[in-house]
Design an enzyme around this catalytic site. Structure first.
Site, short mmCIF file in Angstrom:
data_model
loop_
_atom_site.label_atom_id
_atom_site.label_comp_id
_atom_site.label_asym_id
_atom_site.label_seq_id
_atom_site.Cartn_x
_atom_site.Cartn_y
_atom_site.Cartn_z
N ASN A 208 0.86 -1.18 0.00
CA ASN A 208 0.00 0.00 0.00
C ASN A 208 0.90 1.24 0.00
OD1 ASN A 208 0.73 0.61 2.75
ND2 ASN A 208 -0.86 -0.79 3.48
N LYS A 209 0.29 2.40 -0.07
CA LYS A 209 1.08 3.63 -0.21
C LYS A 209 2.00 3.86 0.98
CE LYS A 209 -1.15 7.61 -0.41
NZ LYS A 209 -1.94 8.74 -0.96
N LYS A 210 1.51 3.59 2.19
CA LYS A 210 2.33 3.77 3.40
C LYS A 210 3.51 2.81 3.39
CE LYS A 210 1.90 3.82 8.46
NZ LYS A 210 2.79 2.69 8.81
N GLU A 211 3.25 1.55 3.04
CA GLU A 211 4.33 0.55 3.01
C GLU A 211 5.38 0.89 1.95
OE1 GLU A 211 1.70 -3.37 4.38
OE2 GLU A 211 1.80 -2.79 2.27
N ASP B 160 -5.02 -8.89 1.56
CA ASP B 160 -5.07 -10.34 1.27
C ASP B 160 -6.00 -10.61 0.09
OD1 ASP B 160 -3.51 -10.75 3.58
OD2 ASP B 160 -5.29 -10.91 4.84
#
EC number: 2.7.1.167
Length: 458
Positions: A189-192, A257
């Site tokens: 995701n964007k944060k990761e 997931d």
């Protein structure tokens, strides 16, 4: 039947449902009156659950503790019809369970029980993996950072899978993505992605830079970032966004997931990457509309897809267009940038529709328009241009293409009639060799996007 092999961290998602109407006299905390408890597969187990709901056969490779929670995980997997004979029980390891206290459909507390350390049986897993890989279509890795997917094991799985000519998709964890180098694609995701790359993703330029950096630095075949309420972004020659479709978001638990599982299933089914992302986006929208780790059935996916507004359903991929029933119908094809829709366009498209039964408009992507018209174009983004065209009753389908010309699109689609403007008189029309007939239509004098832009500029 699709056969998917999954590797990663298994866990149980334990939900304690209750109500709360008072604060404890002992401390400033809520008192929850427990009404019910439920347990379901989490982590890699949620990927398995999603795959089984989609109709896949699933083989599971993982490590759990030799404890009651580990036994529960195995039973839940067997209940879902997954193959569990390759799961190893490791003495001294504590199986993962996440207990969420839920009040009024909201989490008020989470309690974790688990071991977070590298497994000691990597070589056993590699041996098992090599022996069974030939029986599977694709490999999915779900890394929750609990220790199953050590750098050594992850690199070996990627090496063996790619050597076999199969795809390996990974939902990553942590700040060091070097162990994922060489994978087909990652689904951060964007944060990761921001944490792994070391810079914030705050605008479109940051997003494009992040996607390109992920692909180049970690030698990926494709680069993808999930954007929560903004959908999914894919780097092709330029950034392509797939808008989110969720109407209500109750719980984002397990949405990643669902994206991994649905992408894997669709790609193993020989769907294109873009169509696979479209379906994964729908699955994620279904899941976040539920409370707790959940999965999306084909019925739910199709139901959500059908709720898209009528004209939005007309914007489709080439793969979807090839499945449209054309029997007894004359397909007419035309193409263009259609940057600022005006009366000249309307007249032209109405005339094109009258030539046959089904009008397909090939729309130049933003990258393609910029290449053809210059850095200040397009004025309107491809999603807006596609929506405006699709809203016209005489346009049946809109398909976006990224090349400078629609040659490959026409070659694959093979429409019956190709329509262009009368300014092509005496000129060769791109793709004409793949159609039955070429028709030229007069434009409305003085009506053009360039003239409109110049008039606005004064």
């Amino acid at each position: 039947m699709v056969n998917v092999l999954v590797v990663g961290d298994l866990m149980i998602d334990h939900y304690v449902w209750g109500s709360c109407d008072r604060i404890s006299p002992e401390a400033p905390v809520q008192v929850v009156n427990i009404k019910n408890e439920t347990k379901r597969l989490g982590g890699l187990g949620n990927v398995v659950s999603n795959l089984k709901t989609l109709g896949s056969e699933v083989g599971v490779i993982s490590v759990v503790g030799d404890d009651d929670v580990g036994d529960e995980i195995l039973e839940l997997l067997k209940d879902r019809g997954a193959k569990t004979e390759l799961i190893i029980k490791e003495k001294g390891r504590k199986s993962s369970q996440k207990s969420r206290i839920m009040v009024a459909h909201q989490q008020v507390l989470r309690l974790d029980t688990e071991s977070v350390c590298e497994i000691g049986v990597s070589d056993d897993i590699i041996s098992k993996f090599e022996n069974i890989l030939s029986g599977y279509d694709i490999v999915l890795l779900s890394d929750y950072g609990k220790g199953v997917l050590s750098p050594y094991l992850t690199k070996e799985i990627i090496r063996i899978t790619k050597k076999s000519g199969k795809m390996v998709l990974i939902d990553p964890k942590g700040k060091d993505y070097s162990k994922y180098s060489g994978a087909t694609l990652l689904t951060p995701n964007k944060k990761e992605a921001s944490e792994a790359l070391g810079f914030g993703i705050n605008d479109e330029d940051d997003l494009k830079h992040a996607l390109k950096m992920l692909k180049d630095k970690f030698k990926l075949n494709y680069s993808l970032i999930t954007l929560s309420e903004d959908g999914i972004a894919l780097l092709d020659e330029d950034v392509k966004k797939f808008p989110a479709l969720a109407k209500e978001v109750f719980d984002v638990t397990g949405a990643g997931d669902s994206v991994l599982a649905t992408l894997g299933y669709c790609l193993a089914s020989k769907m294109s990457l873009e169509e696979s992302i479209e379906i994964a986006n729908l699955a994620a929208a279904v899941v976040v509309g539920k409370v707790g780790s959940a999965d999306a059935s084909w019925g739910e996916i199709e139901n959500l897809k059908s709720k898209k507004s009528g004209f939005e359903r007309k914007i489709i991929s080439l793969d979807e267009l090839l499945r449209v029933d054309r029997s007894g119908k004359t397909m007419v094809f035309t193409n263009g940038c259609f940057d600022i829709l005006h009366f000249g366009h309307i007249s032209y498209l109405q005339s094109a529709k009258k030539i046959g039964d089904m009008l397909v408009v090939g729309l130049n992507s933003d990258r393609s328009v910029k290449e053809l018209k210059g850095d200040n174009r397009p004025v309107n983004a491809q999603s807006d241009r596609a929506s405006m065209l699709a809203a016209l009753e005489f346009v049946d389908f809109v398909v976006i293409f990224d090349e400078d010309t629609p040659l490959n699109l026409i070659k694959t689609l093979k429409p019956d009639i190709l329509v262009k403007g009368a300014d092509y008189t005496g000129k060769k029309v791109v793709g004409s060799e793949f159609v039955r007939e070429v028709k030229l239509i007069d434009f409305v004098d003085g009506k053009s996007t360039t003239n409109i832009i110049n008039k606005i500029k004064g």
